[in-house]
Design a protein around this motif. Structure first.
Motif, PDB file in Angstrom:
ATOM      1  N   ALA A   1      29.315  35.731  38.454  1.00  0.00           N
ATOM      2  CA  ALA A   1      29.198  37.123  38.910  1.00  0.00           C
ATOM      3  C   ALA A   1      29.028  38.133  37.783  1.00  0.00           C
ATOM      4  O   ALA A   1      29.256  39.322  37.986  1.00  0.00           O
ATOM      5  N   GLU A   2      28.609  37.698  36.609  1.00  0.00           N
ATOM      6  CA  GLU A   2      28.409  38.631  35.503  1.00  0.00           C
ATOM      7  C   GLU A   2      27.224  39.554  35.747  1.00  0.00           C
ATOM      8  O   GLU A   2      27.132  40.630  35.151  1.00  0.00           O
ATOM      9  N   GLU A   3      26.305  39.147  36.614  1.00  0.00           N
ATOM     10  CA  GLU A   3      25.132  39.961  36.944  1.00  0.00           C
ATOM     11  C   GLU A   3      25.190  40.425  38.393  1.00  0.00           C
ATOM     12  O   GLU A   3      24.179  40.482  39.075  1.00  0.00           O
ATOM     13  N   ASP A   4      26.381  40.750  38.853  1.00  0.00           N
ATOM     14  CA  ASP A   4      26.609  41.172  40.238  1.00  0.00           C
ATOM     15  C   ASP A   4      26.123  40.068  41.174  1.00  0.00           C
ATOM     16  O   ASP A   4      26.537  38.917  41.042  1.00  0.00           O
ATOM     17  N   MET A   5      25.226  40.368  42.127  1.00  0.00           N
ATOM     18  CA  MET A   5      24.768  39.352  43.086  1.00  0.00           C
ATOM     19  C   MET A   5      23.402  38.778  42.717  1.00  0.00           C
ATOM     20  O   MET A   5      22.791  38.072  43.523  1.00  0.00           O
ATOM     21  N   ALA A   6      22.920  39.042  41.512  1.00  0.00           N
ATOM     22  CA  ALA A   6      21.600  38.571  41.095  1.00  0.00           C
ATOM     23  C   ALA A   6      21.505  37.055  41.212  1.00  0.00           C
ATOM     24  O   ALA A   6      22.474  36.329  40.957  1.00  0.00           O
ATOM     25  N   SER A   7      20.320  36.570  41.595  1.00  0.00           N
ATOM     26  CA  SER A   7      19.960  35.144  41.716  1.00  0.00           C
ATOM     27  C   SER A   7      20.516  34.479  42.971  1.00  0.00           C
ATOM     28  O   SER A   7      20.173  33.328  43.247  1.00  0.00           O
ATOM     29  N   TRP A   8      21.340  35.168  43.737  1.00  0.00           N
ATOM     30  CA  TRP A   8      21.908  34.574  44.950  1.00  0.00           C
ATOM     31  C   TRP A   8      21.186  35.084  46.192  1.00  0.00           C
ATOM     32  O   TRP A   8      20.922  36.272  46.319  1.00  0.00           O
ATOM     33  N   GLN A   9      20.893  34.165  47.102  1.00  0.00           N
ATOM     34  CA  GLN A   9      20.344  34.504  48.412  1.00  0.00           C
ATOM     35  C   GLN A   9      21.515  34.745  49.363  1.00  0.00           C
ATOM     36  O   GLN A   9      22.369  33.870  49.547  1.00  0.00           O
ATOM     37  N   ILE A  10      21.585  35.915  49.969  1.00  0.00           N
ATOM     38  CA  ILE A  10      22.654  36.232  50.913  1.00  0.00           C
ATOM     39  C   ILE A  10      22.258  35.697  52.291  1.00  0.00           C
ATOM     40  O   ILE A  10      21.321  36.184  52.913  1.00  0.00           O
ATOM     41  N   ASP A  11      22.980  34.685  52.774  1.00  0.00           N
ATOM     42  CA  ASP A  11      22.685  34.069  54.067  1.00  0.00           C
ATOM     43  C   ASP A  11      23.474  34.719  55.200  1.00  0.00           C
ATOM     44  O   ASP A  11      22.980  34.849  56.316  1.00  0.00           O
ATOM     45  N   SER A  12      24.716  35.071  54.943  1.00  0.00           N
ATOM     46  CA  SER A  12      25.557  35.791  55.906  1.00  0.00           C
ATOM     47  C   SER A  12      26.323  36.855  55.132  1.00  0.00           C
ATOM     48  O   SER A  12      26.859  36.578  54.051  1.00  0.00           O
ATOM     49  N   ASN A  13      26.394  38.051  55.692  1.00  0.00           N
ATOM     50  CA  ASN A  13      27.008  39.178  54.990  1.00  0.00           C
ATOM     51  C   ASN A  13      27.909  39.939  55.954  1.00  0.00           C
ATOM     52  O   ASN A  13      27.796  41.148  56.134  1.00  0.00           O
ATOM     53  N   GLY A  14      28.845  39.203  56.585  1.00  0.00           N
ATOM     54  CA  GLY A  14      29.676  39.790  57.620  1.00  0.00           C
ATOM     55  C   GLY A  14      30.797  40.658  57.086  1.00  0.00           C
ATOM     56  O   GLY A  14      31.059  40.729  55.882  1.00  0.00           O
ATOM     57  N   GLY A  15      31.490  41.307  58.015  1.00  0.00           N
ATOM     58  CA  GLY A  15      32.609  42.168  57.642  1.00  0.00           C
ATOM     59  C   GLY A  15      32.163  43.300  56.744  1.00  0.00           C
ATOM     60  O   GLY A  15      31.174  43.983  57.017  1.00  0.00           O
ATOM     61  N   ASP A  16      32.866  43.490  55.650  1.00  0.00           N
ATOM     62  CA  ASP A  16      32.491  44.515  54.668  1.00  0.00           C
ATOM     63  C   ASP A  16      31.590  43.959  53.574  1.00  0.00           C
ATOM     64  O   ASP A  16      31.456  44.560  52.506  1.00  0.00           O
ATOM     65  N   ARG A  17      31.018  42.799  53.790  1.00  0.00           N
ATOM     66  CA  ARG A  17      30.002  42.177  52.946  1.00  0.00           C
ATOM     67  C   ARG A  17      30.586  41.614  51.644  1.00  0.00           C
ATOM     68  O   ARG A  17      31.730  41.823  51.309  1.00  0.00           O
ATOM     69  N   TRP A  18      29.711  40.875  50.962  1.00  0.00           N
ATOM     70  CA  TRP A  18      30.075  40.310  49.666  1.00  0.00           C
ATOM     71  C   TRP A  18      30.395  41.415  48.666  1.00  0.00           C
ATOM     72  O   TRP A  18      29.835  42.508  48.724  1.00  0.00           O
ATOM     73  N   LYS A  19      31.271  41.081  47.722  1.00  0.00           N
ATOM     74  CA  LYS A  19      31.620  42.029  46.671  1.00  0.00           C
ATOM     75  C   LYS A  19      31.967  41.238  45.402  1.00  0.00           C
ATOM     76  O   LYS A  19      32.391  40.082  45.468  1.00  0.00           O
ATOM     77  N   VAL A  20      31.784  41.869  44.247  1.00  0.00           N
ATOM     78  CA  VAL A  20      32.174  41.279  42.966  1.00  0.00           C
ATOM     79  C   VAL A  20      33.394  42.020  42.445  1.00  0.00           C
ATOM     80  O   VAL A  20      33.435  43.259  42.448  1.00  0.00           O
ATOM     81  N   GLU A  21      34.420  41.275  42.019  1.00  0.00           N
ATOM     82  CA  GLU A  21      35.644  41.865  41.469  1.00  0.00           C
ATOM     83  C   GLU A  21      35.985  41.195  40.146  1.00  0.00           C
ATOM     84  O   GLU A  21      35.503  40.101  39.840  1.00  0.00           O
ATOM     85  N   SER A  22      36.840  41.836  39.378  1.00  0.00           N
ATOM     86  CA  SER A  22      37.274  41.309  38.087  1.00  0.00           C
ATOM     87  C   SER A  22      38.578  40.542  38.248  1.00  0.00           C
ATOM     88  O   SER A  22      39.451  40.921  39.042  1.00  0.00           O
ATOM     89  N   LEU A  23      38.707  39.468  37.490  1.00  0.00           N
ATOM     90  CA  LEU A  23      39.935  38.671  37.501  1.00  0.00           C
ATOM     91  C   LEU A  23      41.086  39.426  36.836  1.00  0.00           C
ATOM     92  O   LEU A  23      40.865  40.222  35.926  1.00  0.00           O
ATOM     93  N   PRO A  24      42.344  39.203  37.298  1.00  0.00           N
ATOM     94  CA  PRO A  24      42.734  38.262  38.371  1.00  0.00           C
ATOM     95  C   PRO A  24      42.587  38.841  39.779  1.00  0.00           C
ATOM     96  O   PRO A  24      42.714  38.109  40.744  1.00  0.00           O
ATOM     97  N   GLY A  25      42.364  40.145  39.926  1.00  0.00           N
ATOM     98  CA  GLY A  25      42.243  40.770  41.239  1.00  0.00           C
ATOM     99  C   GLY A  25      43.591  41.003  41.893  1.00  0.00           C
ATOM    100  O   GLY A  25      44.617  40.468  41.457  1.00  0.00           O
ATOM    101  N   ASP A  26      43.606  41.833  42.935  1.00  0.00           N
ATOM    102  CA  ASP A  26      44.852  42.111  43.656  1.00  0.00           C
ATOM    103  C   ASP A  26      45.413  40.835  44.271  1.00  0.00           C
ATOM    104  O   ASP A  26      44.687  40.066  44.909  1.00  0.00           O
ATOM    105  N   HIS A  27      46.705  40.618  44.084  1.00  0.00           N
ATOM    106  CA  HIS A  27      47.396  39.451  44.640  1.00  0.00           C
ATOM    107  C   HIS A  27      46.681  38.142  44.260  1.00  0.00           C
ATOM    108  O   HIS A  27      46.617  37.213  45.054  1.00  0.00           O
ATOM    109  N   GLY A  28      46.143  38.108  43.028  1.00  0.00           N
ATOM    110  CA  GLY A  28      45.447  36.916  42.555  1.00  0.00           C
ATOM    111  C   GLY A  28      46.088  36.352  41.304  1.00  0.00           C
ATOM    112  O   GLY A  28      47.118  36.839  40.833  1.00  0.00           O
ATOM    113  N   THR A  29      45.477  35.307  40.761  1.00  0.00           N
ATOM    114  CA  THR A  29      45.968  34.659  39.541  1.00  0.00           C
ATOM    115  C   THR A  29      44.820  34.533  38.543  1.00  0.00           C
ATOM    116  O   THR A  29      43.648  34.612  38.908  1.00  0.00           O
ATOM    117  N   ASP A  30      45.176  34.330  37.275  1.00  0.00           N
ATOM    118  CA  ASP A  30      44.161  34.157  36.237  1.00  0.00           C
ATOM    119  C   ASP A  30      43.397  32.865  36.464  1.00  0.00           C
ATOM    120  O   ASP A  30      43.938  31.869  36.957  1.00  0.00           O
TER     121      ASP A  30
END
Length: 323
Positions: free
Chosen positions: A87-116
């Motif tokens: 995900a260093e280039e956001d969504m580049a090079s990926w084909q979005i097949d399904s984009n439900g809900g609030d759609r795909w997103k890119v976040e930085s690690l570790p993220g909320d309630h996440g781990t390294d």
């Protein structure tokens, strides 16, 4: 002083010269010069020397190799065939097949309630939402430098890996599908495990999924990789599975015999590809042969515990959870 022909040099000197010539030039040009050069270029010794010079092996290594020339070329092509896996280039090079809900997103690690992430070089991940989110890449093996003879005669192992994690405060379901397809998009082998469901209030640890295609049918020209999922709480925002550091690697190793393989995997025989609205090929099963393969999400009624490995035809599925 009369000129001396290069062919009058000792063969060992000629071999040393050839170790410094690019491999493709050796086969496409040098090998056609004369029978002496052809015979020298076909020697195992030359390709072992080239492997040693490139650092593919060590001097004290004694690994068994069926064909040193093929071993050299597989090593020289060895790399991750998926683009933008972290995900260093956001969504580049990926084909979005399904984009439900609030759609795909890119976040930085570790993220909320996440781990390294286990590898500190990985800084970002893709995250899904409350509706099904699926994305894919289609790898053209010929365009990546893998010739027909290499793929059909030797059929090197194809190693697929992916990493996923849930938020600690929300359950989710993770999906992955990988398919090997022919030049005209007939599916020849497939990795289609049941979805992984993670309960709410989990440890948010990252889990690696690894699968090796081996002894697959000849004719593979494309690899379709698809993954994603959704959360199980149906919360607005991005609470579904997080994915990153995906990879497809053609291994220099071969865990198969060189005898022809003609049988198709029973679970994918007869599957063909269709093109979606944006021109991206996806496989489709003909009428009266069960549900579609991609981009439709796999069934959500089945589940799999993330710590249980499963053996499947044409490869081995291994799941490792971060400790």
């Amino acid at each position: 002083m009369a000129p001396v022909s290069i062919n009058e040099l000792p063969e060992n000197i000629l071999l040393e010269v050839f170790t410094h010539v690019p491999a493709r030039q050796l086969l496409l040009r040098c090998r056609l010069v004369c029978s002496l050069w052809r015979d020298l270029i076909d020697l195992v010794t030359l390709w072992k020397r080239k492997c040693l010079r490139e650092g593919f092996i060590t001097e004290d290594g004694d690994q068994p190799v069926a064909d040193w020339k093929i071993f050299y070329f597989l090593h020289s092509l060895h790399r991750n065939l998926l683009r933008n896996p972290c995900a260093e280039e956001d969504m580049a090079s990926w084909q979005i097949d399904s984009n439900g809900g609030d759609r795909w997103k890119v976040e930085s690690l570790p993220g909320d309630h996440g781990t390294d992430f286990p590898d500190s070089r990985v800084k970002k991940y893709f995250v899904t939402s409350f509706g099904m989110c699926l994305k894919s890449q289609l790898v053209d093996l010929k365009a990546e430098g893998y010739g027909e003879e290499l793929l059909d005669t030797f059929r090197p192992d194809i190693v697929v890996k992916d990493w996923f994690a849930a938020r600690a405060d929300c359950g989710c379901t993770y999906h992955i599908r990988v398919q090997l397809a022919s030049a005209d998009y007939i599916v020849l082998a497939s990795f289609e495990p049941p979805p992984v469901t993670i309960d709410q209030w989990n440890n948010a640890k990252w889990t690696e999924v690894s699968y090796t295609f081996s002894d697959y049918p000849p004719g593979v020209r494309h690899i379709l990789f698809q993954h994603g999922g959704k959360d199980t709480q149906f919360w607005a925002g991005w609470y579904g599975p997080r994915v990153t550091n995906s990879s497809i690697v053609i291994s220099p190793k071969m865990t198969r015999n060189l005898a022809p393989c003609t049988a198709l995997p029973e679970t994918t025989e007869g599957t063909v590809f269709q093109t979606d609205s944006v021109g991206q090929p996806h496989p489709r099963r003909p009428r009266n042969q069960g549900p579609g393969i991609l981009p439709c999400p796999p069934g959500e009624n089945s589940s799999m515990k993330a710590t249980r490995p499963e053996r499947r035809r044409a490869g081995e599925w291994v799941v490792h959870t971060q400790r």
